[in-house]
Design an enzyme around this catalytic site. Structure first.
Site, PDB file in Angstrom:
ATOM      1  N   CYS A 175       6.205   4.199   8.676  1.00  0.00           N
ATOM      2  CA  CYS A 175       6.891   3.492   7.583  1.00  0.00           C
ATOM      3  C   CYS A 175       8.354   3.850   7.355  1.00  0.00           C
ATOM      4  CB  CYS A 175       6.142   3.724   6.272  1.00  0.00           C
ATOM      5  SG  CYS A 175       4.632   2.776   6.187  1.00  0.00           S
TER       6      CYS A 175
ATOM      7  N   GLU B  50       0.846  -1.193   0.000  1.00  0.00           N
ATOM      8  CA  GLU B  50       0.000   0.000   0.000  1.00  0.00           C
ATOM      9  C   GLU B  50       0.884   1.246   0.000  1.00  0.00           C
ATOM     10  OE1 GLU B  50      -3.391   0.234  -0.420  1.00  0.00           O
ATOM     11  OE2 GLU B  50      -2.470   2.179  -0.761  1.00  0.00           O
TER      12      GLU B  50
ATOM     13  N   LYS C 118       8.442  -1.407  -2.565  1.00  0.00           N
ATOM     14  CA  LYS C 118       7.786  -0.664  -1.483  1.00  0.00           C
ATOM     15  C   LYS C 118       8.821  -0.060  -0.527  1.00  0.00           C
ATOM     16  CE  LYS C 118       4.879   0.428   1.850  1.00  0.00           C
ATOM     17  NZ  LYS C 118       3.834   1.365   1.887  1.00  0.00           N
TER      18      LYS C 118
HETATM   19  C1  UDX Z   1       4.635   7.413   3.736  1.00  0.00           C
HETATM   20  C2  UDX Z   1       4.664   7.335   2.207  1.00  0.00           C
HETATM   21  O1  UDX Z   1       4.504   8.652   1.675  1.00  0.00           O
HETATM   22  C3  UDX Z   1       3.564   6.406   1.714  1.00  0.00           C
HETATM   23  O2  UDX Z   1       3.644   6.255   0.304  1.00  0.00           O
HETATM   24  C4  UDX Z   1       3.733   5.031   2.377  1.00  0.00           C
HETATM   25  O3  UDX Z   1       2.700   4.162   1.992  1.00  0.00           O
HETATM   26  C5  UDX Z   1       3.745   5.172   3.885  1.00  0.00           C
HETATM   27  O4  UDX Z   1       4.753   6.104   4.292  1.00  0.00           O
HETATM   28  P1  UDX Z   1       3.156   8.692   5.519  1.00  0.00           P
HETATM   29  O5  UDX Z   1       4.213   8.269   6.485  1.00  0.00           O
HETATM   30  O6  UDX Z   1       1.733   8.448   5.863  1.00  0.00           O
HETATM   31  O7  UDX Z   1       3.399   8.002   4.109  1.00  0.00           O
HETATM   32  O8  UDX Z   1       3.275  10.288   5.271  1.00  0.00           O
HETATM   33  P2  UDX Z   1       4.237  11.219   4.381  1.00  0.00           P
HETATM   34  O9  UDX Z   1       3.399  12.285   3.785  1.00  0.00           O
HETATM   35  O10 UDX Z   1       5.091  10.466   3.480  1.00  0.00           O
HETATM   36  O11 UDX Z   1       5.134  11.943   5.500  1.00  0.00           O
HETATM   37  C6  UDX Z   1       6.097  11.260   6.271  1.00  0.00           C
HETATM   38  C7  UDX Z   1       6.858  12.238   7.138  1.00  0.00           C
HETATM   39  O12 UDX Z   1       7.703  13.080   6.356  1.00  0.00           O
HETATM   40  C8  UDX Z   1       5.977  13.192   7.943  1.00  0.00           C
HETATM   41  O13 UDX Z   1       6.500  13.339   9.242  1.00  0.00           O
HETATM   42  C9  UDX Z   1       6.044  14.485   7.164  1.00  0.00           C
HETATM   43  O14 UDX Z   1       5.805  15.623   7.972  1.00  0.00           O
HETATM   44  C10 UDX Z   1       7.473  14.445   6.653  1.00  0.00           C
HETATM   45  N1  UDX Z   1       7.694  15.249   5.431  1.00  0.00           N
HETATM   46  C11 UDX Z   1       7.054  14.927   4.272  1.00  0.00           C
HETATM   47  C12 UDX Z   1       8.595  16.323   5.462  1.00  0.00           C
HETATM   48  O15 UDX Z   1       9.198  16.627   6.508  1.00  0.00           O
HETATM   49  N2  UDX Z   1       8.808  17.033   4.308  1.00  0.00           N
HETATM   50  C13 UDX Z   1       8.189  16.744   3.134  1.00  0.00           C
HETATM   51  O16 UDX Z   1       8.447  17.443   2.136  1.00  0.00           O
HETATM   52  C14 UDX Z   1       7.271  15.651   3.110  1.00  0.00           C
END
Ligand code: UDX
Ligand code: ADP
Length: 478
Positions: free
Chosen positions: A280, A169, A224
């Site tokens: 993740c 996913e 993944k």
């Molecule tokens: C992530 C992946 O994006 C997703 O494809 C996978 O299935 C699960 O892991 P998620 O952890 O839900 O998703 O959120 P994501 O939007 O990726 O953000 C992860 C972390 O990175 C957050 O703490 C967010 O604040 C941080 N982040 C994200 C940044 O600091 N800067 C960015 O530009 C993007």
């Protein structure tokens, strides 16, 4: 292999929203989501749709539409597996705390338990799909458990057969419904064309054919981990440059814009912040590290491990600079923490940067007033390993003399700001962009500091309100 009944084991952040969207898009399928956790299932069945166990924009409306029709939540694990043509395994796979691979490898005991349940309860032919993020070659573990149950059945009538597929996913919390309804791609890894085709037929209800990618099972599992490692690597890269911006007078927002407009680099995942959190990124990278070491590739392992190390360092850097700006001590000072979730629009706090930053400040003796629009007090207490104060600090000014860090759950932003020496913004919730800084300035103790680790606040308005201001990666003001 026609799919009619689907059972998903695990009603968490992945299983819950994913099955809700499948139920909505495929009204002819019956979807049962089962979980060992009775409270979680009770919450999914709550008639007050604001009380679902997971907060995701748009989720409650779909659950309302489908629940009781073709979407069911229960603890009936045996019955629902028995009845299923296809079983999704969507349980937690946290990093192992002890034993071989501790701190790096994923703990597969929940996945193993699921495979055993499927082996025991399934009837006829069942397609078993790995949905949770798993280390490469987990399918092998699942297969060996399932196929061991073949031998138990000599009677052809009740013979069990299985296919194992990997279907990771890619949804991102906070935008899960949007991501599920309009995915960049759906990845299906497997061996037998017939089983792959059966799962494809489910996704085809709403996903265009060209977005459904088929690979072998190992490529799917590795893709993944790699996707998450690449995304996390971009965040560590930009955060490393952020620190350099602060030292040199450059501005990370300008640097991000400049590099992101190169189409080869692209603009996404270049927002500097307090460090990545979520269930993740860290776990998947540590899995890659474990795997690389296991296969005798220490250089590869070290490369990926540095992404996690930089993330840790970035969080530490922020808590240290806060203490420094507050004249070297936060002991007995009231500090408002705005946001505890690992990102906006979710109530999930797993690996949130807020946990480490708050722990550091508590260690230094600060009194934290933690506010988050969706995270509950008992979750914060679990994460910090510390029960909150029962009464507000305002009634207990004597706490200022205390050297022991404490925290209080703030029900409103105003309560969190009143009498505070500093505000630390850690999650980019929209409502924090609407704070009236003039009013805030009157509520806070002088000299007051605002630390914006997400760059969402307006520096001019804050500075015009006689507040000291720091934001991530801004060398012009730090
Ligand atoms: C992530 C992946 O994006 C997703 O494809 C996978 O299935 C699960 O892991 P998620 O952890 O839900 O998703 O959120 P994501 O939007 O990726 O953000 C992860 C972390 O990175 C957050 O703490 C967010 O604040 C941080 N982040 C994200 C940044 O600091 N800067 C960015 O530009 C993007
Ligand atoms: P994710 O973010 O991967 O969805 P969560 O921790 O939110 O992870 O959800 C995983 C769910 O799986 C939990 O609700 C947990 O109770 C459930 N679970 C774990 N093992 C089993 C099992 N053997 N049978 C049924 N449910 C399980």
């Amino acid at each position: 292999m026609k799919i009619k009944n689907i059972c998903c084991i695990g009603a968490g952040y992945v299983g819950g929203p994913t099955m809700t969207v499948i139920a909505d898009k495929c009204p002819d399928l019956q979807i049962d989501v089962v979980d060992l956790n009775e409270k979680r299932i009770e919450d999914w069945n709550n008639n007050d749709f604001t009380k679902l166990p997971i907060y995701e924009p748009g989720l409650a409306d779909i659950v309302k539409r489908r629940r009781g029709k073709n979407l069911h939540f229960s603890n009936l694990i045996k019955e629902k597996i028995e009845n299923a043509d296809l079983v999704f395994i969507s349980v937690n796979t946290p990093t192992k705390k002890k034993g071989v691979g501790a701190g790096k490898a994923s703990d597969l005991k929940w996945v193993e338990a699921c495979a055993r349940q499927v082996a025991e309860f399934s009837k006829g032919h069942t397609i078993v799909v790995e949905k949770s993020t798993l280390p490469v070659r987990t399918a092998e573990v699942i297969k060996s458990i399932l196929f061991a149950s073949y031998n138990l059945n000599e009677d052809k009538e009740t013979e069990k057969t299985f296919d194992v597929l990997s279907n990771p996913e890619f949804l991102s919390e906070g935008t899960a419904i949007k991501d599920l309804e309009n995915p960049d791609r759906v990845l299906i890894g497997g061996e037998k064309e017939e089983a792959i085709e059966a799962l494809c037929s489910v996704y085809r209800c709403w996903v265009p054919e060209e977005k459904i990618l088929k690979t072998n099972i190992w490529s799917s599992e590795l893709a993944k981990l790699t996707a998450n490692a690449f995304l996390a690597q971009r965040i560590s890269s930009i955060n490393s440059i952020s620190a350099l911006c602060e030292a040199t007078g450059a501005d990370i927002r300008e640097v991000s814009r400049a590099i992101g407009s190169d189409t080869r680099i692209g603009s996404k995942f270049l927002v500097s912040g307090p460090g990545f959190g979520g269930s993740c990124f860290k776990k998947d990278i540590l899995n890659l590290v474990y795997l690389s070491n296991h296969f005798g590739l220490p250089e590869v392992a070290n490369f990926w491990e540095s992404v996690v190390e930089l993330n840790k360092w970035n969080q530490k850097r922020i808590s240290e600079l806060i203490v420094k700006k507050l004249y070297g001590s936060v002991s007995g000072k009231k500090i408002s923490i705005l946001g505890f979730a690992f990102k906006a629009n979710t109530n999930d706090t797993r690996e949130s940067a807020a946990i480490n930053i708050c722990k550091d400040l508590l260690e230094e003796g600060a009194i934290l007033y933690i506010h988050d629009p969706k995270v509950e007090s008992n979750q914060i207490a679990k994460d910090l390993n510390l029960e909150p104060l029962k009464e507000s600090f305002t009634e207990h000014e004597s706490l200022r003399n205390s050297e022991i860090g404490n925290w209080y759950f703030a029900n409103s932003i105003r309560e969190s700001l009143t009498g505070a020496d500093a505000v630390i913004l850690l999650t980019e919730w929209d409502e924090y962009t609407c704070i009236d800084w003039r009013e805030a300035s009157n509520l806070m103790r002088k000299p007051s500091w605002i630390f914006d680790s997400r760059s969402i606040l307006n520096p001019e308005k804050i500075k015009a309100s006689c507040l000291n201001f720091w934001r991530i990666g801004d060398g012009s003001i730090n």
